[in-house]
Design a protein around this motif. Structure first.
Motif, short mmCIF file in Angstrom:
data_model
loop_
_atom_site.label_atom_id
_atom_site.label_comp_id
_atom_site.label_asym_id
_atom_site.label_seq_id
_atom_site.Cartn_x
_atom_site.Cartn_y
_atom_site.Cartn_z
N GLU A 1 10.49 33.12 15.76
CA GLU A 1 11.63 32.04 15.66
C GLU A 1 12.38 32.26 14.11
O GLU A 1 13.60 31.70 14.13
N LYS A 2 11.49 32.62 13.29
CA LYS A 2 12.24 32.47 11.94
C LYS A 2 12.27 34.14 11.18
O LYS A 2 12.92 34.31 10.23
N VAL A 3 11.56 35.14 11.76
CA VAL A 3 11.45 36.19 11.14
C VAL A 3 12.76 37.21 11.54
O VAL A 3 13.12 37.23 12.48
N LYS A 4 12.92 37.82 10.48
CA LYS A 4 14.08 39.08 10.57
C LYS A 4 13.45 40.21 10.83
O LYS A 4 12.47 40.60 9.88
N LEU A 5 13.84 40.88 11.74
CA LEU A 5 13.43 42.37 12.27
C LEU A 5 14.31 43.42 11.81
O LEU A 5 15.47 43.15 11.76
N VAL B 1 12.63 47.15 3.26
CA VAL B 1 12.01 45.89 2.72
C VAL B 1 13.26 45.11 2.09
O VAL B 1 14.02 45.77 1.22
N GLU B 2 12.91 43.76 2.04
CA GLU B 2 14.02 42.86 1.47
C GLU B 2 13.06 41.99 0.68
O GLU B 2 12.14 42.09 0.67
N GLU B 3 13.77 40.82 0.02
CA GLU B 3 12.95 40.23 -0.82
C GLU B 3 11.89 39.48 -0.25
O GLU B 3 11.07 39.20 -0.97
N ASN B 4 11.87 38.99 0.92
CA ASN B 4 10.95 38.01 1.65
C ASN B 4 10.18 38.80 2.60
O ASN B 4 9.69 38.37 3.63
N GLU C 1 9.91 33.83 4.71
CA GLU C 1 9.02 33.08 3.87
C GLU C 1 7.82 32.31 4.82
O GLU C 1 6.78 32.04 4.12
N SER C 2 8.01 31.96 5.99
CA SER C 2 7.17 31.25 6.81
C SER C 2 6.23 31.92 7.47
O SER C 2 5.41 31.68 7.98
#
Length: 582
Positions: free
Chosen positions: A86-90, A113-116, A182-183
């Motif tokens: 739902e909120k995860v960036k792939l 790798v990104e900040e979160n 983040e979640s």
């Protein structure tokens, strides 16, 4: 977050499954393919299907040595797992253009790798891929990122493995997908439970994951010597049942052979280094399955919506009839899918490790709701009292051997009276420290010291008193010096101290402090108050002119006798002195 999984039999059945479950193309859809089909054409045809029908979704895949779908274990099948976040960036990455796997890890981490970012799921070639170097490369760029996954398999044929995305299929390379949010809640665990048996063996010649000799024997001959000709003839295939076990960062880590060379060396699924101490490992079914409940209980009160298992081929092949006992139980908590690898990745708090013979687990959740489902393992596996007794015998015997080895090592390296290192140990360790100091361009100094007129002490008060003087001096040295300094009883009443990271002036200051403390010491034995002094000589290694520690040692010895010739009870640091002895 939702995970749905299917066996792939044909594109017609796959399309029907997708329609039936209303799986929509999305940039937040992760597709993982675990396939036993090692035909390049078949893999390419399948990836082309997803490239055409799911252009937005992210896909990574690997060939296997067994598959896991909803906790069930299969072989010779293809499992397709759809996870919709739902909120995860792939974000995916694949490469087969790199010089080594350390560089490959660095480049993948830099790209993904990104900040979160919380976790990377990654697969690499199972035959040439050096998983340990690969993880080190990732760790050098992103030390906090969790890495899950492992080395691709090829049904134990050890001929060719593949890893892939929608766009590319490679046999030598790396692939990964980063999950950033983040979640996102991430939980990892691993289960090992192979038993280390026998005495410790030392890797005597190795380069990366190729081991040439163990205790001076070729790697193959070592297996033959300890496990028999039959085992030797079946290497490397039988090696998964008898890995080498080493301890790193508190983890028992197995290294299983995956290749055999004509010179008697073995290729292992991870690096082994010269000087590493290893034991043979033995798999006990009761021990392996007996700890499953403990690992399942760890997921109680943990947010879990989906579970991925990347487990070692050795576990499936070692207990094929019972292997589902440790996978099906997780599916009672959340959808559980994955595959059997040639080496699995696991993140400990200290490092990222390549494991063998283990089952690694990745649990994910976008929800903060805690799992309060208590799951109990129900196993029909019948324990063998004979096997249990033999396993216990192996374990106890190994502990006893280990204790004996430690005692023998202490006896071989220490002086029984003073408990300081002996001359033999000093010769070995000083050569190593010399090489390290030379490589790191660090100062290295030596103090030689001798008890003045020690013969008079023995003649006047007796040898027992002389022994007490030697012990007292040893304790004074231990108290005055650093733990990094090497103190040795060199012979008789003569002692030597090796001082790393210390130049000539620094060692002279230390020597003078020791001299003063000894001079101020009064040893009371019965009615006698005994005072004694020492003569000391110091020298610093000159790496431009000296090619061994013995040359520096000789100069320190000469300096010590210069102190004796000058009246004793003093420190000398002359570089060129008389050879006369007092």
């Amino acid at each position: 977050m939702k995970t749905i999984t299917a066996y792939f039999t044909s594109q017609i059945h796959l399309q029907a499954f997708i329609k039936q479950n209303d799986i929509q193309d999305s940039s937040q859809l992760l597709i993982q393919i675990f396939t036993s089909n090692n035909e390049l054409a078949a893999i390419t045809k399948l990836t082309n299907f997803f490239a055409n029908h799911f252009p937005l979704a992210q896909l990574i895949g690997s060939t296997t040595d067994g598959e896991i779908k909803d906790g069930y274990v299969s072989t010779n099948k293809t499992v397709i797992s759809f996870t919709l976040f739902e909120k995860v960036k792939l974000k995916t990455y694949i490469s087969d253009t790199f010089e080594n796997y350390y560089q490959a890890g660095q480049e993948l981490a830099s790209a993904l790798v990104e900040e979160n970012s919380k976790v990377i799921i990654s697969f690499i070639d199972g035959l040439e891929g050096n998983g340990e170097e690969y993880l080190k490369g990732i760790h050098s760029i992103a030390s906090k990122i969790i890495v899950a996954g492992g080395l691709a398999g090829d049904n134990a044929t050890f001929k060719k493995t593949y890893i892939f995305t929608k766009e590319k299929v490679v046999s030598r390379g790396v692939v990964g997908v980063s999950l950033s949010s983040e979640s996102l809640n991430v939980f990892t665990d691993y289960s090992f439970n192979w038993i280390a048996m026998g005495k410790k063996l030392t890797i005597t010649k190795a380069k990366d994951n190729r081991v040439f000799t163990i205790d001076g024997r070729s790697a193959v001959d070592t297996y033959i010597y300890y496990l028999g000709e039959d085992i030797g003839e079946q290497l490397p295939y039988i090696g998964i049942e008898f890995p080498l076990i080493i301890q790193r960062d508190g983890l028992d880590i197995a290294r299983a052979p995956i290749g055999r060379e004509e010179d008697g060396s073995l290729i292992f699924a991870g690096n082994l280094h010269e000087g590493d101490e290893v034991r043979f490992g033995y798999g006990d079914i009761d021990a392996i399955l007996g700890r499953t409940q403990t690992h399942v209980d760890k997921l109680f009160n943990v947010p879990v919506e989906t579970i991925f298992i990347y487990s070692c081929m050795a576990r499936r092949r070692f207990i094929p009839e019972a292997i589902e006992y440790e996978t099906l139980v997780y599916n009672q908590i959340a959808p559980t899918n994955g595959f059997y690898t040639y080496g699995e990745f696991y993140c400990s708090p200290e490092n990222k490790e390549l494991l063998n013979q283990s089952m690694s687990l990745l649990a994910l959740s976008e929800s903060s709701t805690l799992s309060n489902k208590k799951v109990t393992l129900h196993s029909n596996h019948k324990k063998s009292s004979t096997v249990h007794a033999l396993s216990h015998l192996i374990s106890v015997s190994t502990q006893e051997i280990d204790s004996i080895q430690k005692e023998l090592k202490i006896l071989a390296s220490t002086d029984p009276m003073t408990k300081l290192y002996n001359r033999r140990y000093f010769t070995d360790i000083s050569t190593n420290i010399f090489q390290i100091a030379k490589r790191e361009q660090e100062s290295l100094s030596i103090i030689m010291l001798d008890i003045d007129k020690f013969k008079n002490i023995n003649d006047t008060f007796g040898h027992r008193t002389g022994d007490s003087v030697l012990i007292k001096l040893s304790k004074l040295l231990q108290k005055a010096l650093r733990t990094s300094d090497v103190i040795c009883r060199y012979g008789g009443e003569e002692f030597v101290v090796l001082l790393p990271q210390t130049d000539l002036d620094g060692s002279a200051v230390v020597a003078e402090e020791i001299r003063k403390k000894v001079e101020q010491t009064v040893l009371k034995i019965e009615k006698n108050s005994i005072k004694f002094t020492i003569s000391l000589g110091v020298s610093e290694v000159n790496f431009e002119k000296e090619h061994s520690i013995e040359q520096t040692l000789n100069r320190a010895d000469d300096a010590m006798y210069a102190s004796k010739n000058s009246g004793r009870n003093r420190v000398s640091q002359k570089e060129s002195v008389s050879n006369s002895k007092a």
